[in-house]
Design a protein around this motif. Sequence first.
Motif, PDB file in Angstrom:
ATOM      1  N   SER A   1       8.216  23.704  -2.237  1.00 51.78           N
ATOM      2  CA  SER A   1       7.962  22.261  -2.224  1.00 51.78           C
ATOM      3  C   SER A   1       8.258  21.675  -0.850  1.00 51.78           C
ATOM      4  CB  SER A   1       8.818  21.559  -3.284  1.00 51.78           C
ATOM      5  OG  SER A   1       8.378  21.895  -4.567  1.00 51.78           O
ATOM      6  N   GLY A   2       9.293  22.185  -0.201  1.00 51.67           N
ATOM      7  CA  GLY A   2       9.634  21.697   1.133  1.00 51.67           C
ATOM      8  C   GLY A   2       8.544  21.978   2.140  1.00 51.67           C
ATOM      9  N   ASP A   3       7.963  23.187   2.102  1.00 51.28           N
ATOM     10  CA  ASP A   3       6.870  23.533   3.009  1.00 51.28           C
ATOM     11  C   ASP A   3       5.686  22.592   2.821  1.00 51.28           C
ATOM     12  OD1 ASP A   3       8.329  25.781   3.849  1.00 51.28           O
ATOM     13  OD2 ASP A   3       7.376  27.087   2.369  1.00 51.28           O
ATOM     14  N   LEU A   4       5.292  22.439   1.573  1.00 57.42           N
ATOM     15  CA  LEU A   4       4.104  21.642   1.251  1.00 57.42           C
ATOM     16  C   LEU A   4       4.321  20.175   1.581  1.00 57.42           C
ATOM     17  CD1 LEU A   4       1.282  21.586   0.046  1.00 57.42           C
ATOM     18  CD2 LEU A   4       2.322  21.524  -2.235  1.00 57.42           C
ATOM     19  N   LEU A   5       5.497  19.661   1.257  1.00 55.87           N
ATOM     20  CA  LEU A   5       5.775  18.255   1.518  1.00 55.87           C
ATOM     21  C   LEU A   5       5.801  17.957   3.010  1.00 55.87           C
ATOM     22  CD1 LEU A   5       6.367  15.559   0.196  1.00 55.87           C
ATOM     23  CD2 LEU A   5       8.784  16.142   0.173  1.00 55.87           C
ATOM     24  N   ALA A   6       6.281  18.913   3.814  1.00 55.28           N
ATOM     25  CA  ALA A   6       6.307  18.707   5.266  1.00 55.28           C
ATOM     26  C   ALA A   6       4.885  18.532   5.807  1.00 55.28           C
ATOM     27  CB  ALA A   6       7.007  19.876   5.953  1.00 55.28           C
ATOM     28  N   ARG A   7       3.937  19.330   5.310  1.00 55.27           N
ATOM     29  CA  ARG A   7       2.557  19.191   5.769  1.00 55.27           C
ATOM     30  C   ARG A   7       1.935  17.891   5.264  1.00 55.27           C
ATOM     31  NH1 ARG A   7       2.171  24.529   3.875  1.00 55.27           N
ATOM     32  NH2 ARG A   7       0.446  24.052   2.456  1.00 55.27           N
ATOM     33  N   LEU A   8       2.218  17.555   4.013  1.00 55.73           N
ATOM     34  CA  LEU A   8       1.664  16.318   3.445  1.00 55.73           C
ATOM     35  C   LEU A   8       2.232  15.078   4.131  1.00 55.73           C
ATOM     36  CD1 LEU A   8       1.644  17.206  -0.351  1.00 55.73           C
ATOM     37  CD2 LEU A   8      -0.361  16.792   1.091  1.00 55.73           C
TER      38      LEU A   8
ATOM     39  N   VAL B   1       4.948  16.751  -5.701  1.00 60.29           N
ATOM     40  CA  VAL B   1       4.783  18.024  -4.990  1.00 60.29           C
ATOM     41  C   VAL B   1       5.441  19.159  -5.775  1.00 60.29           C
ATOM     42  CG1 VAL B   1       5.301  19.261  -2.860  1.00 60.29           C
ATOM     43  CG2 VAL B   1       4.580  16.872  -2.767  1.00 60.29           C
ATOM     44  N   GLN B   2       6.627  18.921  -6.290  1.00 60.17           N
ATOM     45  CA  GLN B   2       7.305  19.949  -7.077  1.00 60.17           C
ATOM     46  C   GLN B   2       6.473  20.356  -8.290  1.00 60.17           C
ATOM     47  OE1 GLN B   2      10.818  17.461  -7.401  1.00 60.17           O
ATOM     48  NE2 GLN B   2      12.087  19.103  -6.569  1.00 60.17           N
TER      49      GLN B   2
ATOM     50  N   VAL C   1       0.855  -1.189   0.000  1.00 57.53           N
ATOM     51  CA  VAL C   1       0.000   0.000   0.000  1.00 57.53           C
ATOM     52  C   VAL C   1       0.890   1.238   0.000  1.00 57.53           C
ATOM     53  CG1 VAL C   1      -1.747   1.311   1.241  1.00 57.53           C
ATOM     54  CG2 VAL C   1      -1.882  -1.192   1.161  1.00 57.53           C
ATOM     55  N   ASN C   2       0.823   1.988  -1.092  1.00 60.26           N
ATOM     56  CA  ASN C   2       1.720   3.126  -1.289  1.00 60.26           C
ATOM     57  C   ASN C   2       1.043   4.437  -0.904  1.00 60.26           C
ATOM     58  OD1 ASN C   2       4.030   4.446  -2.075  1.00 60.26           O
ATOM     59  ND2 ASN C   2       3.517   4.494  -4.247  1.00 60.26           N
ATOM     60  N   LEU C   3       1.757   5.269  -0.140  1.00 63.79           N
ATOM     61  CA  LEU C   3       1.330   6.640   0.121  1.00 63.79           C
ATOM     62  C   LEU C   3       2.040   7.537  -0.882  1.00 63.79           C
ATOM     63  CD1 LEU C   3      -0.031   8.883   1.820  1.00 63.79           C
ATOM     64  CD2 LEU C   3       2.018   8.882   3.264  1.00 63.79           C
ATOM     65  N   HIS C   4       1.237   8.201  -1.725  1.00 62.52           N
ATOM     66  CA  HIS C   4       1.775   9.047  -2.797  1.00 62.52           C
ATOM     67  C   HIS C   4       1.300  10.468  -2.570  1.00 62.52           C
ATOM     68  CE1 HIS C   4       3.349   9.905  -6.811  1.00 62.52           C
ATOM     69  NE2 HIS C   4       2.246  10.586  -7.059  1.00 62.52           N
ATOM     70  N   PHE C   5       2.189  11.443  -2.770  1.00 63.31           N
ATOM     71  CA  PHE C   5       1.863  12.825  -2.413  1.00 63.31           C
ATOM     72  C   PHE C   5       1.252  13.599  -3.579  1.00 63.31           C
ATOM     73  CE2 PHE C   5       5.276  11.632   0.626  1.00 63.31           C
ATOM     74  CZ  PHE C   5       4.494  11.683   1.774  1.00 63.31           C
ATOM     75  N   SER C   6       0.107  13.105  -4.041  1.00 58.84           N
ATOM     76  CA  SER C   6      -0.714  13.835  -5.009  1.00 58.84           C
ATOM     77  C   SER C   6      -2.117  13.254  -4.960  1.00 58.84           C
ATOM     78  CB  SER C   6      -0.157  13.730  -6.432  1.00 58.84           C
ATOM     79  OG  SER C   6      -0.535  12.494  -7.034  1.00 58.84           O
ATOM     80  N   LEU C   7      -3.040  13.919  -5.632  1.00 58.83           N
ATOM     81  CA  LEU C   7      -4.405  13.413  -5.762  1.00 58.83           C
ATOM     82  C   LEU C   7      -4.481  12.634  -7.068  1.00 58.83           C
ATOM     83  CD1 LEU C   7      -6.370  16.592  -4.604  1.00 58.83           C
ATOM     84  CD2 LEU C   7      -5.813  14.563  -3.263  1.00 58.83           C
ATOM     85  N   LEU C   8      -4.140  11.370  -6.989  1.00 57.73           N
ATOM     86  CA  LEU C   8      -4.108  10.534  -8.185  1.00 57.73           C
ATOM     87  C   LEU C   8      -5.469  10.532  -8.889  1.00 57.73           C
ATOM     88  CD1 LEU C   8      -2.045   7.576  -6.694  1.00 57.73           C
ATOM     89  CD2 LEU C   8      -1.272   9.196  -8.443  1.00 57.73           C
ATOM     90  N   PRO C   9      -5.443  10.519 -10.250  1.00 57.77           N
ATOM     91  CA  PRO C   9      -4.311  10.226 -11.151  1.00 57.77           C
ATOM     92  C   PRO C   9      -3.430  11.423 -11.512  1.00 57.77           C
ATOM     93  CG  PRO C   9      -6.282  10.461 -12.450  1.00 57.77           C
ATOM     94  CD  PRO C   9      -6.719  10.598 -11.003  1.00 57.77           C
ATOM     95  N   ALA C  10      -3.605  12.558 -10.830  1.00 56.37           N
ATOM     96  CA  ALA C  10      -2.731  13.705 -11.101  1.00 56.37           C
ATOM     97  C   ALA C  10      -1.338  13.449 -10.546  1.00 56.37           C
ATOM     98  CB  ALA C  10      -3.313  14.967 -10.482  1.00 56.37           C
ATOM     99  N   TRP C  11      -0.354  13.855 -11.294  1.00 58.30           N
ATOM    100  CA  TRP C  11       1.056  13.867 -10.882  1.00 58.30           C
ATOM    101  C   TRP C  11       1.557  12.493 -10.434  1.00 58.30           C
ATOM    102  CZ3 TRP C  11       2.181  17.578 -13.551  1.00 58.30           C
ATOM    103  CH2 TRP C  11       1.550  18.825 -13.482  1.00 58.30           C
ATOM    104  N   ARG C  12       1.439  11.536 -11.342  1.00 60.39           N
ATOM    105  CA  ARG C  12       2.099  10.252 -11.137  1.00 60.39           C
ATOM    106  C   ARG C  12       3.594  10.429 -11.393  1.00 60.39           C
ATOM    107  NH1 ARG C  12      -1.882   6.597 -14.989  1.00 60.39           N
ATOM    108  NH2 ARG C  12      -3.679   6.447 -13.555  1.00 60.39           N
ATOM    109  N   GLY C  13       4.417   9.857 -10.523  1.00 64.85           N
ATOM    110  CA  GLY C  13       5.851   9.933 -10.758  1.00 64.85           C
ATOM    111  C   GLY C  13       6.636  10.356  -9.537  1.00 64.85           C
TER     112      GLY C  13
END
Length: 308
Positions: A161-168, A120-121, A104-116
């Motif tokens: 990106s660092g700010d946003l990723l820290a919250r996510l 966040v960047q 079970v993968n935690l991915h930092f986007s609202l899939l299917p947006a921004w696969r890869g």
Amino acid sequence: MRLVFAGTPRVAVPSLDAVLSSRHEVVAVLTRPDAPAGRGRHLVPSPVAQRAREAGIEVLAPARPRDPDFLDRLRAIAPDCVPVVAYGALVPPAALEIPRHGWVNLHFSLLPAWRGAAPVQHAVLAGDPVTGAATFRLEEGLDTGPVYGVVTEEVRPTDTSGDLLARLAESGARLLVATLDGIEEGTLTPRPQPADGVSHAPKIAVEDARVDWTAPARRVDRLIRACTPAPGAWTTFRGERVKLGSVRLDGDVTDLAPGTLRADRTGVRVGTGSHAVVLGEVRPQGKKAMPATAWVNGVRLVADDRLV
């Protein structure tokens, strides 16, 4: 459930901590091998490996997750599920099949947006007003598996990106635990991703982080924020590379040609393809970061000086 947690960078540590504090049992951690770091380029364990060792958990760090010895050890552990956060290597079908509830993968986007690799960047670069995180069942395709759950997160106007990723990382950790709970209870069924809305987020290379001063100011601002902290937005001045911190838009100044510098008591401005931006922090090659005003005072601008 018996779990093997898979992850490597610091952003995965909040999820590991959340799972360690949950009702589930983490019996081992899978991470990438020790990597060279620092000026001495000494081998250093990943942040996830360091945290696992602090907690007294077995660390598995195969060169490749298809290695027979690793697969044999994973079968011997017999995990019910493998939660994954930024592990950093492709997982082969032979490994995907071992846990009865899959990976079970935690991915930092609202899939299917921004696969890869850099969701966040790319969300910051594209100017998305909202992004988020999703948990999904890992399969052979790149971030294509069915989704268990999502959380959303507003992208603030000054977010790097660092700010946003820290919250996510924090909200995503809670989502991951809730997903594992739902899988164990049998109350969660993953849903296939929609065919529409697919976008891709490849890794942003150093060359991609060079500022194009002919672009509109908002594009320049988003590029710099998207590349902070890594790989770091940059430009050149007098033939040498200069890294850039976040900028501030100044829509009142429209008479500066792209890359042209103007310094006064209110700040250091640079022309773009639309209006000016005000430089915040800069880091000249071989030096520490400093305020743009201090940098300009040191270089002593002349009429033809510009950023390229």
